[in-house]
Every structure is written in C-alpha cells, then in structure tokens.
Design a protein around this motif. Sequence first.
Motif, PDB file in Angstrom:
ATOM      1  N   ILE A   2     -65.153 -54.998  15.227  1.00  0.00           N
ATOM      2  CA  ILE A   2     -64.665 -56.201  15.898  1.00  0.00           C
ATOM      3  C   ILE A   2     -64.257 -55.843  17.323  1.00  0.00           C
ATOM      4  CG2 ILE A   2     -63.054 -58.119  15.791  1.00  0.00           C
ATOM      5  CD1 ILE A   2     -64.915 -57.920  13.367  1.00  0.00           C
ATOM      6  N   PRO A   3     -64.805 -56.512  18.344  1.00  0.00           N
ATOM      7  CA  PRO A   3     -64.416 -56.204  19.730  1.00  0.00           C
ATOM      8  C   PRO A   3     -63.000 -56.687  20.015  1.00  0.00           C
ATOM      9  CG  PRO A   3     -65.865 -58.104  19.687  1.00  0.00           C
ATOM     10  CD  PRO A   3     -65.825 -57.584  18.280  1.00  0.00           C
ATOM     11  N   PRO A   4     -62.340 -56.080  20.995  1.00  0.00           N
ATOM     12  CA  PRO A   4     -60.989 -56.538  21.357  1.00  0.00           C
ATOM     13  C   PRO A   4     -61.017 -57.900  22.042  1.00  0.00           C
ATOM     14  CG  PRO A   4     -61.748 -54.852  22.890  1.00  0.00           C
ATOM     15  CD  PRO A   4     -62.789 -54.930  21.815  1.00  0.00           C
ATOM     16  N   ASP A   5     -59.872 -58.571  22.031  1.00  0.00           N
ATOM     17  CA  ASP A   5     -59.726 -59.873  22.691  1.00  0.00           C
ATOM     18  C   ASP A   5     -60.770 -60.880  22.195  1.00  0.00           C
ATOM     19  OD1 ASP A   5     -57.647 -58.787  24.230  1.00  0.00           O
ATOM     20  OD2 ASP A   5     -59.064 -58.080  25.740  1.00  0.00           O
ATOM     21  N   ALA A   6     -60.870 -60.987  20.885  1.00  0.00           N
ATOM     22  CA  ALA A   6     -61.835 -61.923  20.303  1.00  0.00           C
ATOM     23  C   ALA A   6     -61.231 -62.558  19.063  1.00  0.00           C
ATOM     24  CB  ALA A   6     -63.139 -61.216  19.952  1.00  0.00           C
ATOM     25  N   THR A   7     -61.610 -63.809  18.844  1.00  0.00           N
ATOM     26  CA  THR A   7     -61.216 -64.518  17.633  1.00  0.00           C
ATOM     27  C   THR A   7     -62.323 -64.387  16.601  1.00  0.00           C
ATOM     28  OG1 THR A   7     -59.934 -66.116  18.924  1.00  0.00           O
ATOM     29  CG2 THR A   7     -60.533 -66.743  16.684  1.00  0.00           C
ATOM     30  N   VAL A   8     -61.956 -63.961  15.390  1.00  0.00           N
ATOM     31  CA  VAL A   8     -62.946 -63.689  14.353  1.00  0.00           C
ATOM     32  C   VAL A   8     -63.126 -64.914  13.456  1.00  0.00           C
ATOM     33  CG1 VAL A   8     -63.539 -62.211  12.392  1.00  0.00           C
ATOM     34  CG2 VAL A   8     -62.376 -61.240  14.380  1.00  0.00           C
ATOM     35  N   ALA A   9     -64.383 -65.183  13.109  1.00  0.00           N
ATOM     36  CA  ALA A   9     -64.717 -66.256  12.173  1.00  0.00           C
ATOM     37  C   ALA A   9     -65.684 -65.704  11.138  1.00  0.00           C
ATOM     38  CB  ALA A   9     -65.347 -67.439  12.905  1.00  0.00           C
ATOM     39  N   ILE A  10     -65.435 -66.008   9.851  1.00  0.00           N
ATOM     40  CA  ILE A  10     -66.291 -65.541   8.765  1.00  0.00           C
ATOM     41  C   ILE A  10     -66.904 -66.761   8.087  1.00  0.00           C
ATOM     42  CG2 ILE A  10     -66.394 -64.216   6.627  1.00  0.00           C
ATOM     43  CD1 ILE A  10     -63.968 -62.662   7.538  1.00  0.00           C
ATOM     44  N   ALA A  11     -68.234 -66.836   8.094  1.00  0.00           N
ATOM     45  CA  ALA A  11     -68.948 -67.977   7.529  1.00  0.00           C
ATOM     46  C   ALA A  11     -69.072 -67.848   6.018  1.00  0.00           C
ATOM     47  CB  ALA A  11     -70.331 -68.093   8.167  1.00  0.00           C
ATOM     48  N   ALA A  12     -69.555 -68.895   5.386  1.00  0.00           N
ATOM     49  CA  ALA A  12     -69.670 -68.929   3.934  1.00  0.00           C
ATOM     50  C   ALA A  12     -70.656 -67.901   3.405  1.00  0.00           C
ATOM     51  CB  ALA A  12     -70.089 -70.333   3.484  1.00  0.00           C
ATOM     52  N   ASP A  13     -71.655 -67.526   4.215  1.00  0.00           N
ATOM     53  CA  ASP A  13     -72.624 -66.526   3.771  1.00  0.00           C
ATOM     54  C   ASP A  13     -72.202 -65.109   4.112  1.00  0.00           C
ATOM     55  OD1 ASP A  13     -72.910 -66.610   6.504  1.00  0.00           O
ATOM     56  OD2 ASP A  13     -75.103 -66.720   6.491  1.00  0.00           O
ATOM     57  N   GLY A  14     -70.977 -64.932   4.649  1.00  0.00           N
ATOM     58  CA  GLY A  14     -70.473 -63.614   4.983  1.00  0.00           C
ATOM     59  C   GLY A  14     -70.728 -63.184   6.410  1.00  0.00           C
ATOM     60  N   THR A  15     -71.351 -64.029   7.220  1.00  0.00           N
ATOM     61  CA  THR A  15     -71.612 -63.677   8.617  1.00  0.00           C
ATOM     62  C   THR A  15     -70.302 -63.630   9.398  1.00  0.00           C
ATOM     63  OG1 THR A  15     -73.803 -64.700   8.548  1.00  0.00           O
ATOM     64  CG2 THR A  15     -72.833 -64.327  10.721  1.00  0.00           C
TER      65      THR A  15
ATOM     66  N   PRO B 227     -66.517 -69.647  27.688  1.00  0.00           N
ATOM     67  CA  PRO B 227     -66.028 -70.387  26.515  1.00  0.00           C
ATOM     68  C   PRO B 227     -67.173 -70.712  25.559  1.00  0.00           C
ATOM     69  CG  PRO B 227     -66.121 -71.819  28.448  1.00  0.00           C
ATOM     70  CD  PRO B 227     -66.423 -70.434  28.932  1.00  0.00           C
ATOM     71  N   ASN B 228     -66.847 -70.740  24.284  1.00  0.00           N
ATOM     72  CA  ASN B 228     -67.789 -71.090  23.220  1.00  0.00           C
ATOM     73  C   ASN B 228     -68.936 -70.093  23.075  1.00  0.00           C
ATOM     74  OD1 ASN B 228     -66.295 -73.453  22.716  1.00  0.00           O
ATOM     75  ND2 ASN B 228     -67.470 -74.576  24.255  1.00  0.00           N
ATOM     76  N   ALA B 229     -68.777 -68.876  23.626  1.00  0.00           N
ATOM     77  CA  ALA B 229     -69.801 -67.848  23.457  1.00  0.00           C
ATOM     78  C   ALA B 229     -69.541 -67.127  22.136  1.00  0.00           C
ATOM     79  CB  ALA B 229     -69.768 -66.865  24.614  1.00  0.00           C
ATOM     80  N   VAL B 230     -70.448 -67.300  21.187  1.00  0.00           N
ATOM     81  CA  VAL B 230     -70.274 -66.725  19.851  1.00  0.00           C
ATOM     82  C   VAL B 230     -71.177 -65.512  19.710  1.00  0.00           C
ATOM     83  CG1 VAL B 230     -70.448 -67.150  17.379  1.00  0.00           C
ATOM     84  CG2 VAL B 230     -69.713 -68.994  18.915  1.00  0.00           C
ATOM     85  N   ASN B 231     -70.583 -64.379  19.339  1.00  0.00           N
ATOM     86  CA  ASN B 231     -71.332 -63.146  19.126  1.00  0.00           C
ATOM     87  C   ASN B 231     -71.328 -62.809  17.634  1.00  0.00           C
ATOM     88  OD1 ASN B 231     -71.682 -62.740  21.957  1.00  0.00           O
ATOM     89  ND2 ASN B 231     -69.605 -61.888  22.067  1.00  0.00           N
ATOM     90  N   VAL B 232     -72.525 -62.725  17.056  1.00  0.00           N
ATOM     91  CA  VAL B 232     -72.650 -62.358  15.648  1.00  0.00           C
ATOM     92  C   VAL B 232     -72.512 -60.843  15.533  1.00  0.00           C
ATOM     93  CG1 VAL B 232     -74.117 -62.369  13.611  1.00  0.00           C
ATOM     94  CG2 VAL B 232     -74.092 -64.345  15.146  1.00  0.00           C
ATOM     95  N   LEU B 233     -71.534 -60.391  14.747  1.00  0.00           N
ATOM     96  CA  LEU B 233     -71.236 -58.961  14.631  1.00  0.00           C
ATOM     97  C   LEU B 233     -71.883 -58.328  13.405  1.00  0.00           C
ATOM     98  CD1 LEU B 233     -67.427 -59.182  15.461  1.00  0.00           C
ATOM     99  CD2 LEU B 233     -69.327 -58.792  17.045  1.00  0.00           C
TER     100      LEU B 233
END
Length: 245
Positions: free
Chosen positions: A130-143, A153-159
């Motif tokens: 997980i990169p620093p200064d980021a808000t984490v979101a976990i989807a239903a499929d585990g992404t 803003p609104n830039a989403v990076n899939v980790l």
Amino acid sequence: MDRLVYTAMSGAKHTLEQQATASNNLANATTTGFRAQLNTFRAAPVVGDGLPTRTFVVDSTAGNDFSQGPIQDTGRALDVAIQGRGWIAVQTADGGEAYTRNGSFKINENGILQTQSGQTVLGDGGPITIPPDATVAIAADGTVSAIPTNGIPNAVNVLGRIKLVNPDEKNMKRGDDGLFRTITGAAQPDANVRLASGALEGSNVNVVEAMVNMINLSRQFEMNMKMIQTAESDATKATSILSLS
C-alpha cells in the motif's frame, strides 16, 4: 471388574480432553472468523493377549464447524467479511500458505497489507503493498485499490487482488496457530468468493450450547469417577469375603 476400571478410567481422561476443547471454543466466542472445533467419543478395543474384552474410551476430533458466523458492520475500510464459503490466503512465518476467515487487516511500517496478528495477506501475485498517503478500498472480488489523498483527485490505482480460495472443507486441517491449511498442496484462487467491505464475520460458536456442553462433560467426569470408586469398593468387599472364607 477391571473391564469397568478400563472404561471409566479412559472415559474420565478423555472427558477432560474434550472439556479443554469446549473451553477453547468458549474462549473464542468473540474471536473474528473463528470456527468451532467438534469432538466426539468412540470406543477402541485394547490390543494384546488376554485383553479382547477390554475397551478404551477415546476422544476423537470429528472436525470443525464451518457454518457462517454473524456479519457485523464496522465501517472500517480495512475490514472485510467473506460472504458464504471461502477463505483468505495469508503467508505464515515459515513462508508457507495458510487460510483464515479473519478479515481485519492493517498496514505495517513497510506498507504491506497484513492481518492484525501479523500474517501477510497474499495477493494473486504475492504480498500487496500500500503506498503512503492513500485511501484504501477493497472491492467485493478482493481487488485492492488506492486513492491518493494528494495529487489528482479520483485517481484510482489498482494494487492487486487478495487471493480468495474455496477448497474442499474435508481437505482442510486446523493448525496450532488457529490457521487452516490444505492437506494436498496450496489451494487455487476462486473467483466466486465474495467479500463484504467494512464488515467482519464473528465467531460461529454458540455460547449457550458451549456452556451446556461443558456442564454435561463435567457430569460425565463425575460419573466416571463414581464408577471407579464403586469398582474399588466392590474389590475391597470381595477381598474381605475371600479372606473370611
């Protein structure tokens, strides 16, 4: 007479062992994702010359209760609960792979996604960073995705994607660390396993049932001890009668 002693002695011994299992289940009644352990008694004949009529009582592990526990909303982004069947793959201290239903995660000092007890959560391609200064979101499929708090803003990076598996429950064995492992190699990812974000699954231990089971086991132990005392009393009386004759 010794047949009674064999049965009562072994019954009392294994009743205490089953009591320990019931106590462990009760102690984990509030442990996230815990699966209750099931035990049962069975008879085992004593092998040896002159002992075909002697029987031991043996406490054997019948398995584990894999039923779904209650799901409770937490609102925490790093909390996930498995909906229905499935497991989360984690890395053990020896570098192996194990499985848990405890979806309470944290980010360690190196930015690695881990469980609260320190096991690294495995992704389809290895550990998830997980990169620093980021808000984490976990989807239903585990992404697992990260939204930077600074920058665009609104830039989403899939980790990465959490490795979710669904092996045959008969092929799973509980370890001393509380994690489950498959008997025949590592399990393959299953795309049908779904997560509920911002929630945790509670223990599937029924507290009332566990307490009643402990009371019944306590009474069984007392009954076995009374049988041994009866056998001792009968032996003493028989010896007295034979000495008089």
